[in-house]
Design an enzyme around this catalytic site. Structure first.
Site, short mmCIF file in Angstrom:
data_model
loop_
_atom_site.label_atom_id
_atom_site.label_comp_id
_atom_site.label_asym_id
_atom_site.label_seq_id
_atom_site.Cartn_x
_atom_site.Cartn_y
_atom_site.Cartn_z
N TYR A 1 -7.18 6.51 3.39
CA TYR A 1 -7.23 5.40 2.43
C TYR A 1 -6.43 4.20 2.91
CZ TYR A 1 -5.73 2.24 -1.07
OH TYR A 1 -5.42 1.08 -1.69
N GLU B 1 0.82 -1.21 0.00
CA GLU B 1 0.00 0.00 0.00
C GLU B 1 0.85 1.27 0.00
OE1 GLU B 1 -2.95 0.29 -0.76
OE2 GLU B 1 -3.46 -1.83 -0.70
N ASP C 1 -10.12 5.04 -2.86
CA ASP C 1 -8.97 5.52 -3.60
C ASP C 1 -9.47 6.17 -4.89
OD1 ASP C 1 -9.78 3.36 -5.12
OD2 ASP C 1 -7.74 2.98 -5.82
#
Length: 298
Positions: free
Chosen positions: A127, A44, A145
């Site tokens: 996020y 991520e 996102d």
DNA sequence: CATTCGTGGAT
DNA sequence: TATCCAAGAAT
């Protein structure tokens, strides 16, 4: 009993998108069953504004070198910056390193599963906290996102593009579109994101292959073009960002401290070069030493 | 809410 | 060739 599944339109998207995902999802290492929360977290961080294809090699070598948070935490921050290579936005490497240290200090070396605890980590915003909680721990969160914002803008709002920057309205819309039960919500989060990445793309959406084209509000409205304010493009040539990139590239490539002369050769404009170097030092990406020498931070 | 912050592939 | 844009966060 309150129905959390949102509007009938939103919930009618779940089945087709989930079936599409089961048949079309990319095979990615951080999605493997045994990947673990740390692997998800590393992916991520790297995927924040960097395309999947460029992340893959860096991701593999990173996890091989630092298989657990404690391993990264023990390394010099400069090593993280060097291993980040050319993924871009190298402050992410510094933040991932700091997050690993925080995980060791505050969570016994294990990536926390609590959304608030995740959000408190360096480099983890709304996020990323939701993504880790959903992808790694199967929790029910709106994972919003740029892909999801675009999918929902088209399918539910009926416009070609979402707002330029994420808004509270986007969050509310994504939350209202979330399936009620936890495991389905977690599957929906990846699936809707994947749909945005592969089919409902920004430039040329592949609507012919879209599992929800018959329900899409934007398609039903005749796919009207974007009519909002102009989205200002990012120029790069000649910017401070490019100058910073050049300076840092020299330091990444060096195994020993680098002289100021060496750095001076990497960017012609002296004023801009000094500003960039000062910025890198202020950000903790570069460590100034005696006798005008510099290196990545240790 | 607007800016800043890298890099490179695709169109 | 120029522009777009890619799983955002911090300020």
């Amino acid at each position: 009993m309150l129905d959390h599944s949102g509007s009938p339109l939103a919930s009618s998207l779940h089945e087709p998108v989930l079936r599409w995902y089961d048949a079309n999802a990319r095979v990615l290492p951080w999605r493997e069953p045994g990947a673990g929360a740390w692997a998800v977290m590393v992916s991520e961080f790297m995927l924040q504004q960097t395309p999947v294809n460029r992340v893959l090699p860096a991701y593999r070598s990173w996890l091989e070198r630092w298989p657990k948070p404690v391993d990264l935490a023990a390394a010099a921050p400069g090593e993280a910056v060097r291993a980040w290579d050319r993924l871009g936005y190298p402050r992410r490497a510094l933040r991932l390193h700091a997050a690993a240290q925080a995980i060791v200090e505050r969570h016994g070396g294990e990536v926390p599963d609590d959304h608030a605890a995740l959000l408190a980590l360096p480099g983890v915003g709304t996020y990323t906290a939701a993504a880790i909680a959903s992808f790694a721990f199967g929790q029910r969160h709106a994972v919003v996102d740029t892909n999801v914002r675009r999918v929902l803008a088209r399918a539910l709002t009926g416009v070609a593009q979402p707002s330029i920057s994420p808004t509270a309205a986007d969050q509310r819309l994504a939350t209202s579109a979330l399936p009620a039960d936890e495991p389905t919500a977690a599957r929906w989060a990846v699936a809707s994101m994947e749909l945005g990445a592969l089919i409902c793309t920004a430039r040329t959406p592949r609507c012919a292959d879209c599992p929800i084209r018959s329900r899409c509000a934007w398609v039903r409205a005749g796919s009207p073009p974007y009519d909002g304010p102009p989205r200002r493009g990012q120029t790069y040539e000649g910017t401070d960002r490019q100058a910073r990139g050049r300076l840092l590239a020299v330091l990444r490539a060096a195994s020993a401290p680098v002289s100021k002369d060496m750095l001076d050769a990497s960017w012609p404009d002296a004023v801009q070069r000094e500003r960039a170097l000062d910025g890198l030092v202020a950000d903790g990406l570069v460590e100034p030493l005696a006798r005008k020498r510099y290196r990545l931070p240790e």
